[in-house]
Design an enzyme around this catalytic site. Structure first.
Site, PDB file in Angstrom:
ATOM      1  CG  ASP A  17      39.712  40.303  20.119  1.00 13.30           C
ATOM      2  OD1 ASP A  17      39.811  40.778  21.265  1.00 13.30           O
ATOM      3  OD2 ASP A  17      40.686  39.945  19.445  1.00 13.30           O
ATOM      4  CD  GLU A  92      45.232  41.155  28.792  1.00 10.74           C
ATOM      5  OE1 GLU A  92      46.398  40.783  28.612  1.00 10.74           O
ATOM      6  OE2 GLU A  92      44.387  41.224  27.874  1.00 10.74           O
ATOM      7  CE  LYS A 128      42.114  38.741  27.172  1.00 10.74           C
ATOM      8  NZ  LYS A 128      41.989  39.469  25.880  1.00 10.74           N
ATOM      9  CB  THR A 152      45.114  36.220  27.127  1.00 11.49           C
ATOM     10  OG1 THR A 152      45.185  36.671  25.775  1.00 11.49           O
ATOM     11  CG2 THR A 152      45.901  37.156  28.019  1.00 11.49           C
ATOM     12  CG  PHE A 174      47.000  34.721  20.754  1.00  8.35           C
ATOM     13  CD1 PHE A 174      46.082  34.493  21.760  1.00  8.35           C
ATOM     14  CD2 PHE A 174      47.529  35.992  20.620  1.00  8.35           C
ATOM     15  CE1 PHE A 174      45.687  35.510  22.614  1.00  8.35           C
ATOM     16  CE2 PHE A 174      47.147  37.025  21.473  1.00  8.35           C
ATOM     17  CZ  PHE A 174      46.222  36.778  22.468  1.00  8.35           C
TER      18      PHE A 174
END
Length: 316
Positions: A17, A92, A128, A152, A174
């Site tokens: 990440d 993203e 994303k 996400t 998450f």
């Protein structure tokens, strides 16, 4: 002696990440993922300076040089990372498009086109998208076009249900931000299997496997190694360089978590838009954290644009 990181890799696919190319070179994950916040950090790294300058140079003269330069930088970082890993990079879509299905679809296609111009085939890229209703529907349309997606900012079970029904390739539920919310609101700490973030991912994992969804579950946003260890055996885990280093420094053997295999499984429910919005709204934590996450990513995207604009001589 085996490190916890090496042991974890036997049960779970590890994703880095970060947009830090040096960190990816060091830890050698299978996949990697970025977001606007990570790209903003990358823009300040010496190793990424040439990529930023090249992106700005290539964007000059385009119809929308600012947005084009930011997209090119994201793709440049992603392409550089793909030279170091065997798997995929997640890139993203602008968080400010989170509630615009058509604009999200178009931006995703633009990013894929930039990757393909760079010689990167779409099967090495995940787009994303924030797991709003509009984002999920855009992802469903993209999947039909052969563009696979990573949904996400996923906090609620309703988001996970809708993503699975939409046939998205991968979700990133998450952990750390859920933990943060409950720690603040309940005034106590959590660890291991008692962690609400860990429990959320485990519930989603069991639901997907019991109902034979093909969508990949990738736990994300960790605050400590205990959360990671409690989810050993999850399809994938995306982990920051700092926590990867901590796991690499600790000796030990990890086994697949019983939390992923044991526990109640929710009945399969297909949500329409009204059902989704109501179920998500009923989860105060998820409602707050999704909105907060979108705002934070949008703010960092704006900071990146301001940095690029100063180089282009433009006002933002």
């Amino acid at each position: 002696m085996t490190s916890k990181l090496e042991s974890l890799k036997q049960h779970t696919l590890i994703v880095a990440d970060t947009g830090d190319i040096d960190a990816i070179r060091q830890h050698q994950p299978i996949d990697a993922t970025t977001n606007p916040s990570l790209l903003l950090k990358a823009a300040g790294l010496p190793s990424c300076a040439p990529l930023l300058e090249r992106a700005i140079g290539e964007a000059k003269g385009s119809a929308e040089p600012l947005g084009n330069a930011c997209d090119r930088f994201a793709v440049a970082v992603g392409s550089e990372i793909l030279g170091l890993i065997p798997g995929r990079i997640s890139t993203e879509v602008d968080a400010r498009l989170s509630f615009d299905q058509d604009a999200t679809f178009r931006k995703a296609c633009e990013l894929i086109e930039l990757y393909e111009r760079a010689g990167i085939t779409r099967d090495r890229v995940l787009i994303k998208i924030a797991a709003t209703w509009e984002g999920i529907q855009a992802a469903a349309a993209l999947e039909r076009e052969g563009i696979q997606c990573n949904l996400t900012l996923l906090f609620s079970f309703a988001q996970a249900q809708a993503c699975a029904d939409a046939g998205v390739y991968l979700i990133s539920p998450f952990v750390g931000r859920i933990y943060d919310w409950y720690k603040q609101h309940e005034g106590r700490d959590f660890s291991g299997f008692d962690d609400p973030g860990v429990q959320s991912v485990a519930r989603i994992f069991r639901y997907y496997k019991a109902h034979m969804y093909e969508t990949v579950v990738m736990g994300a946003s960790f605050r400590n190694t205990g959360q990671i260890e409690a989810l050993a055996g999850c399809d994938r885990l995306t982990i920051s360089p700092q926590l990867l280093e901590s796991l690499a420094d600790q000796a030990g053997t990890l086994t697949p978590s019983r939390l992923l295999r044991e526990g109640a499984v929710d009945l399969r429910v297909e949500l329409d838009q009204i059902g989704f919005r109501w179920a998500h709204n009923e989860d105060a934590m998820a409602t707050e954290k999704l909105a907060e996450g979108i705002r934070a990513f949008a703010a960092d995207q704006l900071k990146l644009e301001q940095l690029v604009a100063s180089r282009l001589g433009l006002a933002v």
